[in-house]
Design a protein around this motif. Structure first.
Motif, short mmCIF file in Angstrom:
data_model
loop_
_atom_site.label_atom_id
_atom_site.label_comp_id
_atom_site.label_asym_id
_atom_site.label_seq_id
_atom_site.Cartn_x
_atom_site.Cartn_y
_atom_site.Cartn_z
N TYR A 112 -39.78 11.00 -19.30
CA TYR A 112 -39.21 9.93 -18.51
C TYR A 112 -39.48 8.56 -19.13
O TYR A 112 -38.71 7.64 -19.01
CB TYR A 112 -39.85 9.89 -17.12
CG TYR A 112 -39.44 11.04 -16.26
CD1 TYR A 112 -38.11 11.24 -15.95
CD2 TYR A 112 -40.39 11.90 -15.76
CE1 TYR A 112 -37.74 12.30 -15.17
CE2 TYR A 112 -40.02 12.96 -14.97
CZ TYR A 112 -38.70 13.15 -14.67
OH TYR A 112 -38.33 14.20 -13.90
N ASP A 217 -40.47 23.18 -6.09
CA ASP A 217 -40.77 21.87 -6.70
C ASP A 217 -39.91 20.80 -6.02
O ASP A 217 -39.44 20.98 -4.88
CB ASP A 217 -40.53 21.97 -8.22
CG ASP A 217 -41.37 20.98 -9.02
OD1 ASP A 217 -40.97 19.81 -9.09
OD2 ASP A 217 -42.41 21.38 -9.57
N ASP A 218 -39.69 19.72 -6.71
CA ASP A 218 -38.99 18.55 -6.16
C ASP A 218 -37.56 18.89 -5.70
O ASP A 218 -36.99 19.87 -6.16
CB ASP A 218 -38.94 17.48 -7.26
CG ASP A 218 -38.76 16.08 -6.72
OD1 ASP A 218 -38.52 15.94 -5.51
OD2 ASP A 218 -38.86 15.14 -7.51
N LYS A 290 -48.25 20.87 -5.02
CA LYS A 290 -48.21 20.10 -6.28
C LYS A 290 -47.93 18.65 -5.91
O LYS A 290 -46.94 18.37 -5.22
CB LYS A 290 -47.10 20.66 -7.18
CG LYS A 290 -46.85 19.82 -8.44
CD LYS A 290 -45.89 20.56 -9.37
CE LYS A 290 -45.32 19.67 -10.46
NZ LYS A 290 -44.31 20.37 -11.28
N ASP A 354 -44.12 16.35 -19.35
CA ASP A 354 -43.36 17.58 -19.03
C ASP A 354 -43.07 18.43 -20.27
O ASP A 354 -42.66 17.90 -21.31
CB ASP A 354 -42.02 17.20 -18.39
CG ASP A 354 -42.21 16.60 -17.02
OD1 ASP A 354 -43.36 16.24 -16.68
OD2 ASP A 354 -41.22 16.47 -16.29
C1 GLA Z 1 -42.23 15.42 -12.87
C2 GLA Z 1 -43.13 16.63 -13.06
C3 GLA Z 1 -42.27 17.86 -13.24
C4 GLA Z 1 -41.37 18.03 -12.02
C5 GLA Z 1 -40.53 16.79 -11.81
C6 GLA Z 1 -39.77 16.84 -10.50
O1 GLA Z 1 -41.51 15.16 -14.02
O2 GLA Z 1 -43.96 16.44 -14.17
O3 GLA Z 1 -43.09 19.00 -13.41
O4 GLA Z 1 -42.18 18.29 -10.89
O5 GLA Z 1 -41.35 15.62 -11.77
O6 GLA Z 1 -39.06 15.68 -10.26
#
Ligand code: GLA
Length: 536
Positions: A112, A217-218, A290, A354
């Motif tokens: 990111y 996850d997200d 998480k 990531d």
């Molecule tokens: C971050 C985390 C990832 C994932 C994304 C979800 O980048 O490091 O593992 O959870 O957010 O948006």
């Protein structure tokens, strides 16, 4: 011009007068057009990108316009936003973020932060229609409207608790094993997919080998109800019912949130609602959280003091629910989290940015863990990110290396592929019981470097039963030989007969001679378990 024209005086004078009229026209053109003032985009904008699940991702942009030049800030994750530069010309806007320098502590930056993100669009009737690509190269499109400075800036920090050491919650005596939705599905995950993944976890036989967590996850979040309770979006109609279903399969369920107001994908975070959210998770029957730093970085400093406080806040709230909930810290390895993550009640902490489904990323992350391996201990694990095995970006040897390396590191084994449809190769890698046993060894002794020979890196780890596991890894692009002298492996008394097993070929290895040489394929590994031969 042809020679004959040049010699013809009549033609030549006609050409001259045409040229004169044309030049006059060109000179007068700018004055003849009605004056169109270039719109000034200076100010604050909010870009709203529909996610397709009823939730809009909001990105705030502060623009300074000087003539056709654009500068300013994009507010998202960095502590002070990310600078932008670009142009605005003939209604067309083009700008890109200027990535900040990588973190000073040597931790790998998250994708990111390390890449420049490009936005393109057009101005029409007071709005900007903008398009960009996220780091997965998916196109994101939305409309930006003017907003105020107050709306764009991150909220003021809330007080953080005085730092203290939270008790060990007694969970995950060996590294957690399970599945998480992010690596393969990102935002394309819903209730039905999670249920079928739980089914597949059981049907494939993975659950019998220890994979028990089904982690969402997200992108499940829907916002808050009138009482401030966190609610799921339309992809997850009933979280409690989903948790009950996963539990009915003999599995456990995990979820995701952030200490910031928004998650990394722009969904609702737990900022200011930590206790309420921990109680909600417990009421749904959640077994694993998480907790991903994301936009908390826009409010707090990336220091141990601030981050420990943030993680302690949620760690404390989770413990007060009295439900056993595994606590997974995700702040990309900032501020030496491996030194203090356990104090916040953390059971595991991400040590890197990531992972991506390619050799370079996996190799860099995996072998980058050796210096901090000794910080992993029973109940508190280094997390070099989730597995990419089966997602298609690496070959079989590379995925075997991924599984072997994570196991040598006592890393969490959280599969990130589609369990409903796995090739035999993928199954044989994720479900290699001998390698899983290395990961899950109850002694959790740290991995050590035995030797480096060119591109061959040989690691070893002592198991609880006294045996030694040796991983001969080839990080190079060509097949290479790696040699181990049996005397390097200090096992039993000198002269005792050893027995050696290849943990991928599932067969005995000859111990004739005082050393052993493996020919390892490019990016491949040979994993050996060496023990004293019984009864000899
Ligand atoms: C971050 C985390 C990832 C994932 C994304 C979800 O980048 O490091 O593992 O959870 O957010 O948006």
């Amino acid at each position: 011009m042809r020679m004959s024209d040049r010699l013809n005086p009549r033609k030549r004078s006609m050409q001259l007068s045409r040229l004169f009229v044309l030049s006059l026209f060109c000179l007068l053109l700018p004055w003849a057009q009605p004056a169109v003032a270039q719109t000034d985009l200076t100010g604050y904008w909010v870009l709203r990108v529909p996610n397709g699940d009823g939730i809009f991702r909001e990105v705030y942009i502060q623009i300074n316009q000087s003539g056709k030049t654009i500068s300013g800030t994009l507010f998202g994750r960095g502590p002070n936003g990310t600078p932008i530069t670009g142009t605005f010309k003939d209604r067309q806007l083009h700008f890109a973020t200027v990535p900040p320098a990588p973190p000073a502590n040597g931790a790998a930056p998250s994708p990111y932060f390390s890449r420049s993100q490009v936005y393109d669009g057009v101005y029409q009737d007071g709005k900007l229609s903008l398009q960009t690509q996220n780091y997965r190269k998916e196109t994101m499109q939305g409309i930006a409207e003017r907003t105020t400075r107050e709306a764009a800036l991150p909220p003021a920090p809330l007080p953080l608790p005085a730092l203290r050491d939270l008790p060990d919650n007694g969970l995950v005596r060996t590294p957690p094993m399970g599945w998480n939705s992010w690596n393969k599905f990102a935002s394309r995950i819903d209730d039905a997919a999670v249920r079928t993944m739980a089914d597949a976890m059981v049907a494939s036989g993975m659950s019998k080998l220890g994979y028990v967590y089904i982690n969402i996850d997200d992108t499940w979040e829907g916002g808050r109800d009138a009482a401030g309770n966190l609610i799921p979006n339309k992809k997850f109609p009933d979280m409690k019912a989903l948790a009950d279903y996963v539990h009915s399969k003999g599995l456990k369920i995990g979820i995701y949130s952030s200490p910031g107001p928004k998650t990394c994908a722009g969904y609702e975070g737990s900022f200011g609602h930590e206790v309420q959210d921990a109680n909600t998770f417990a009421a749904w029957g959640i077994d694993y959280l998480k907790y991903d730093l994301c936009t908390a970085m826009t409010i707090y400093q990336s220091t141990q003091e601030d981050e420990q406080g943030l993680y302690q806040k949620m760690g404390d709230a989770l413990q007060k629910t009295n439900r056993p909930i595994i606590y997974s810290l995700c702040q990309y390895g900032q501020a030496d989290v491996w030194k203090w993550g356990a104090k916040t009640g953390g059971n595991l902490w991400r040590t890197t940015g990531d992972i991506r489904d390619d050799w370079a990323s996996m190799d860099r992350i995996g072998f980058g863990q050796l210096a901090i391996a000794s910080f992993a201990r029973i109940g508190h694990w280094n997390d070099p990110d989730m597995l990419e095995i089966g997602n298609g970006g690496m070959n079989t040897d590379e995925y075997r290396t991924h599984m072997s390396l994570w196991s040598m590191l006592s890393a969490p084994l959280i599969a990130g592929n589609d369990l409903r449809n796995m090739t035999d190769d993928t199954k044989s890698i994720l479900m290699n019981a001998d390698i899983i046993a290395v990961d899950q060894d109850p002694a959790a002794k740290p991995v050590q470097v035995l030797s480096e020979q060119g591109k061959i890196e040989t690691l070893w780890r002592q198991m609880k039963d006294g045996a030694v596991v040796i991983g001969i890894f080839n990080r190079g692009d060509a097949a290479a030989n790696g040699t181990v002298a049996w005397s390097d492996v200090k096992l039993g008394d000198a002269g005792q007969k050893l027995q050696v097993r290849d943990l991928w070929k599932h067969q005995a290895v000859s111990t004739v001679g005082d050393r052993y040489t493996a020919t390892v394929p490019p990016h491949g590994v040979e994993m050996l378990k060496v023990s004293v031969a019984e009864g000899k």
